[in-house]
Design a protein around this motif. Sequence first.
Motif, PDB file in Angstrom:
ATOM      1  N   ASN A   1     -13.130  17.744   7.541  1.00 28.12           N
ATOM      2  CA  ASN A   1     -12.035  18.869   7.628  1.00 28.12           C
ATOM      3  C   ASN A   1     -11.497  19.447   6.857  1.00 28.12           C
ATOM      4  OD1 ASN A   1      -8.581  18.227   8.366  1.00 28.12           O
ATOM      5  ND2 ASN A   1      -9.368  17.494   9.551  1.00 28.12           N
ATOM      6  N   GLY A   2     -11.340  20.437   7.710  1.00 26.66           N
ATOM      7  CA  GLY A   2     -10.479  21.725   7.051  1.00 26.66           C
ATOM      8  C   GLY A   2     -11.370  22.876   6.271  1.00 26.66           C
ATOM      9  N   ALA A   3     -13.166  22.177   6.215  1.00 31.99           N
ATOM     10  CA  ALA A   3     -14.111  23.224   5.372  1.00 31.99           C
ATOM     11  C   ALA A   3     -15.014  23.968   6.661  1.00 31.99           C
ATOM     12  CB  ALA A   3     -15.466  22.186   5.599  1.00 31.99           C
ATOM     13  N   SER A   4     -14.887  24.989   6.425  1.00 30.21           N
ATOM     14  CA  SER A   4     -15.820  26.172   7.521  1.00 30.21           C
ATOM     15  C   SER A   4     -17.376  25.831   6.846  1.00 30.21           C
ATOM     16  CB  SER A   4     -15.612  27.656   6.584  1.00 30.21           C
ATOM     17  OG  SER A   4     -14.368  28.094   6.825  1.00 30.21           O
TER      18      SER A   4
ATOM     19  N   ALA B   1     -10.203   2.846   3.516  1.00 30.65           N
ATOM     20  CA  ALA B   1     -11.027   4.484   3.812  1.00 30.65           C
ATOM     21  C   ALA B   1     -10.317   4.095   4.764  1.00 30.65           C
ATOM     22  CB  ALA B   1     -11.695   5.173   3.027  1.00 30.65           C
ATOM     23  N   ILE B   2     -10.093   5.473   5.679  1.00 35.56           N
ATOM     24  CA  ILE B   2     -10.042   5.838   7.133  1.00 35.56           C
ATOM     25  C   ILE B   2     -10.002   7.737   7.089  1.00 35.56           C
ATOM     26  CG2 ILE B   2      -8.343   4.068   7.883  1.00 35.56           C
ATOM     27  CD1 ILE B   2      -6.665   6.384   8.049  1.00 35.56           C
ATOM     28  N   GLY B   3     -10.979   7.677   8.602  1.00 36.62           N
ATOM     29  CA  GLY B   3     -11.178   9.224   8.824  1.00 36.62           C
ATOM     30  C   GLY B   3     -12.486   9.602   8.540  1.00 36.62           C
ATOM     31  N   GLY B   4     -12.530  10.947   8.142  1.00 34.55           N
ATOM     32  CA  GLY B   4     -14.315  11.750   8.259  1.00 34.55           C
ATOM     33  C   GLY B   4     -15.372  10.858   8.488  1.00 34.55           C
ATOM     34  N   THR B   5     -16.733  10.811   8.114  1.00 36.52           N
ATOM     35  CA  THR B   5     -17.886   9.656   8.637  1.00 36.52           C
ATOM     36  C   THR B   5     -17.887   8.603   7.695  1.00 36.52           C
ATOM     37  OG1 THR B   5     -18.545  12.162   9.637  1.00 36.52           O
ATOM     38  CG2 THR B   5     -19.916  10.225   9.970  1.00 36.52           C
ATOM     39  N   SER B   6     -17.995   7.771   8.139  1.00 32.80           N
ATOM     40  CA  SER B   6     -18.329   6.654   7.393  1.00 32.80           C
ATOM     41  C   SER B   6     -19.597   5.864   7.687  1.00 32.80           C
ATOM     42  CB  SER B   6     -17.882   4.979   7.764  1.00 32.80           C
ATOM     43  OG  SER B   6     -18.095   5.112   9.398  1.00 32.80           O
ATOM     44  N   PRO B   7     -20.406   5.682   6.307  1.00 33.36           N
ATOM     45  CA  PRO B   7     -19.927   4.607   5.699  1.00 33.36           C
ATOM     46  C   PRO B   7     -19.156   5.378   4.528  1.00 33.36           C
ATOM     47  CG  PRO B   7     -21.900   4.418   4.957  1.00 33.36           C
ATOM     48  CD  PRO B   7     -21.806   5.553   6.807  1.00 33.36           C
ATOM     49  N   TYR B   8     -19.027   4.462   3.817  1.00 30.07           N
ATOM     50  CA  TYR B   8     -18.230   5.631   2.834  1.00 30.07           C
ATOM     51  C   TYR B   8     -18.496   4.718   1.140  1.00 30.07           C
ATOM     52  CZ  TYR B   8     -14.168   6.156   5.865  1.00 30.07           C
ATOM     53  OH  TYR B   8     -13.156   6.397   7.629  1.00 30.07           O
ATOM     54  N   ASN B   9     -18.261   5.330  -0.170  1.00 32.30           N
ATOM     55  CA  ASN B   9     -18.633   5.692  -1.222  1.00 32.30           C
ATOM     56  C   ASN B   9     -17.357   5.267  -2.098  1.00 32.30           C
ATOM     57  OD1 ASN B   9     -21.936   4.137  -1.112  1.00 32.30           O
ATOM     58  ND2 ASN B   9     -21.630   6.312  -0.586  1.00 32.30           N
TER      59      ASN B   9
ATOM     60  N   GLN C   1      -9.719  13.712   8.607  1.00 32.25           N
ATOM     61  CA  GLN C   1      -9.362  13.720   6.850  1.00 32.25           C
ATOM     62  C   GLN C   1      -9.520  11.961   7.008  1.00 32.25           C
ATOM     63  OE1 GLN C   1      -5.571  15.803   5.631  1.00 32.25           O
ATOM     64  NE2 GLN C   1      -6.372  15.512   3.555  1.00 32.25           N
ATOM     65  N   VAL C   2      -9.856  12.850   5.619  1.00 28.90           N
ATOM     66  CA  VAL C   2     -10.120  11.513   4.778  1.00 28.90           C
ATOM     67  C   VAL C   2      -9.238  10.945   3.606  1.00 28.90           C
ATOM     68  CG1 VAL C   2     -12.220  10.347   2.885  1.00 28.90           C
ATOM     69  CG2 VAL C   2     -12.622  11.500   4.257  1.00 28.90           C
ATOM     70  N   LEU C   3      -8.762   9.522   4.227  1.00 25.00           N
ATOM     71  CA  LEU C   3      -7.695   8.871   3.323  1.00 25.00           C
ATOM     72  C   LEU C   3      -7.781   8.161   3.061  1.00 25.00           C
ATOM     73  CD1 LEU C   3      -5.244  10.377   6.225  1.00 25.00           C
ATOM     74  CD2 LEU C   3      -5.738  11.199   4.474  1.00 25.00           C
ATOM     75  N   ALA C   4      -7.184   7.483   1.336  1.00 23.86           N
ATOM     76  CA  ALA C   4      -7.541   6.402   0.807  1.00 23.86           C
ATOM     77  C   ALA C   4      -6.336   5.993   0.637  1.00 23.86           C
ATOM     78  CB  ALA C   4      -8.627   6.421  -0.799  1.00 23.86           C
ATOM     79  N   THR C   5      -6.070   4.734   0.759  1.00 23.56           N
ATOM     80  CA  THR C   5      -5.309   3.582  -0.157  1.00 23.56           C
ATOM     81  C   THR C   5      -5.732   2.487  -0.431  1.00 23.56           C
ATOM     82  OG1 THR C   5      -4.379   2.542   2.811  1.00 23.56           O
ATOM     83  CG2 THR C   5      -3.838   3.794   2.211  1.00 23.56           C
ATOM     84  N   THR C   6      -4.443   2.115  -1.777  1.00 24.13           N
ATOM     85  CA  THR C   6      -5.334   0.637  -2.202  1.00 24.13           C
ATOM     86  C   THR C   6      -4.394  -0.265  -2.247  1.00 24.13           C
ATOM     87  OG1 THR C   6      -4.136   1.743  -4.394  1.00 24.13           O
ATOM     88  CG2 THR C   6      -5.646   2.914  -4.319  1.00 24.13           C
ATOM     89  N   ILE C   7      -4.213  -2.108  -2.724  1.00 28.31           N
ATOM     90  CA  ILE C   7      -4.039  -2.542  -2.767  1.00 28.31           C
ATOM     91  C   ILE C   7      -4.474  -3.427  -4.017  1.00 28.31           C
ATOM     92  CG2 ILE C   7      -3.901  -5.097  -1.622  1.00 28.31           C
ATOM     93  CD1 ILE C   7      -5.046  -4.379   0.829  1.00 28.31           C
ATOM     94  N   VAL C   8      -3.542  -3.283  -4.937  1.00 29.08           N
ATOM     95  CA  VAL C   8      -3.855  -4.135  -6.268  1.00 29.08           C
ATOM     96  C   VAL C   8      -3.651  -5.352  -6.582  1.00 29.08           C
ATOM     97  CG1 VAL C   8      -2.629  -3.082  -8.717  1.00 29.08           C
ATOM     98  CG2 VAL C   8      -2.957  -1.818  -7.065  1.00 29.08           C
ATOM     99  N   THR C   9      -3.960  -5.952  -7.262  1.00 25.65           N
ATOM    100  CA  THR C   9      -3.490  -7.350  -7.815  1.00 25.65           C
ATOM    101  C   THR C   9      -3.222  -6.661  -9.275  1.00 25.65           C
ATOM    102  OG1 THR C   9      -5.526  -8.537  -6.016  1.00 25.65           O
ATOM    103  CG2 THR C   9      -4.404  -9.576  -8.402  1.00 25.65           C
ATOM    104  N   PRO C  10      -2.367  -7.523  -9.833  1.00 27.15           N
ATOM    105  CA  PRO C  10      -1.822  -7.133 -11.310  1.00 27.15           C
ATOM    106  C   PRO C  10      -2.973  -7.839 -12.054  1.00 27.15           C
ATOM    107  CG  PRO C  10      -0.073  -8.678 -10.547  1.00 27.15           C
ATOM    108  CD  PRO C  10      -1.093  -8.126  -9.297  1.00 27.15           C
ATOM    109  N   ALA C  11      -3.780  -7.883 -13.369  1.00 23.36           N
ATOM    110  CA  ALA C  11      -4.308  -7.939 -14.119  1.00 23.36           C
ATOM    111  C   ALA C  11      -3.255  -9.076 -14.757  1.00 23.36           C
ATOM    112  CB  ALA C  11      -4.375  -7.740 -16.094  1.00 23.36           C
ATOM    113  N   SER C  12      -3.599 -10.812 -15.364  1.00 28.62           N
ATOM    114  CA  SER C  12      -2.699 -11.697 -15.683  1.00 28.62           C
ATOM    115  C   SER C  12      -1.806 -11.021 -17.261  1.00 28.62           C
ATOM    116  CB  SER C  12      -3.696 -12.664 -16.156  1.00 28.62           C
ATOM    117  OG  SER C  12      -4.601 -12.552 -17.003  1.00 28.62           O
ATOM    118  N   CYS C  13      -1.915 -10.431 -18.410  1.00 35.72           N
ATOM    119  CA  CYS C  13      -1.886 -10.349 -19.218  1.00 35.72           C
ATOM    120  C   CYS C  13      -2.089  -8.296 -19.234  1.00 35.72           C
ATOM    121  CB  CYS C  13      -2.673 -10.646 -20.822  1.00 35.72           C
ATOM    122  SG  CYS C  13      -2.773 -12.977 -20.158  1.00 35.72           S
TER     123      CYS C  13
END
Length: 276
Positions: free
Chosen positions: A52-55, A144-152, A120-132
């Motif tokens: 997305n956006g590349a020439s 991840a969404i957008g772009g062309t899967s698969p993702y790394n 456009q490739v977009l990324a969101t996160t879900i966080v699990t806190p550390a115990s300490c």
Amino acid sequence: NSNVFTNLPAGFYNIYVKDASGCTVIYQGNSVVLTQPNPISIFVNKVDASCNGASSGRIDIFAGGGSGNLSYSINNGNSFQPSSIFANLAAGSYDIVVRDANNCSYPFQGNPVVISQPAQVLATTIVTPASCSNSNNGSIQVNAIGGTSPYNYSLNNGPFFPNATFTAVPAGTHTILVSDVNGCTATATATVGASYVLTASVLSQTDVSCSGGADGTVTLTSTGGQAPFEFSKDNGSTWQPDPAFTGLAGGVYTFTVRDANGCSDNVSATVIERPV
């Protein structure tokens, strides 16, 4: 009365000459044949933009016919070039025209040619806190969404992996990079908190009263964490429930406080031995 005929299409023409008396003579060379070049045939191959956006798009034009060398345009004839390859194109619509040496122009019947691009490739996160606060057991799940899967996925500029979940992550702020099959990327940040933040401190202490003695004391306290607490002065080799340590000789001690979840914190104290 002119003997010049212009703007004639291709075809067969019989020539007649008539004088002032009305006498007519036919041209003895039989019919005059006006020819024309073959029409230009055009075939187009296109490559869409990789990101997305590349020439990075491309149009290859394959044409035959016409007269002499051909030239090519992708902007409806506003400009031409001798090469039939147009590279480094952004997403958009392009009108193909091919022109021959006689300035005869032929538009491509499939106009417009559309160079598309992935979302456009977009990324969101879900966080699990550390115990300490000092534990490495938090986790980050990346969507991840957008772009062309698969993702790394890469954590903190590390190597890329196909797994979208990072485990054994310490508390703190981390950077995640997502790359699709074309190398299109997106960056996200994720802050891993701690479920329990344990802080150890020295509540009180008394120094050794006499040289060579061992009657110093240190009493610890803590904030945060989950009761009950344990205390150690030998780097966790032994633990006691009492925060007070007695019978201490002069020296520097590192004490450890540990809560019910295994979270720990250290604090140092210097017990002074009075000189003789």
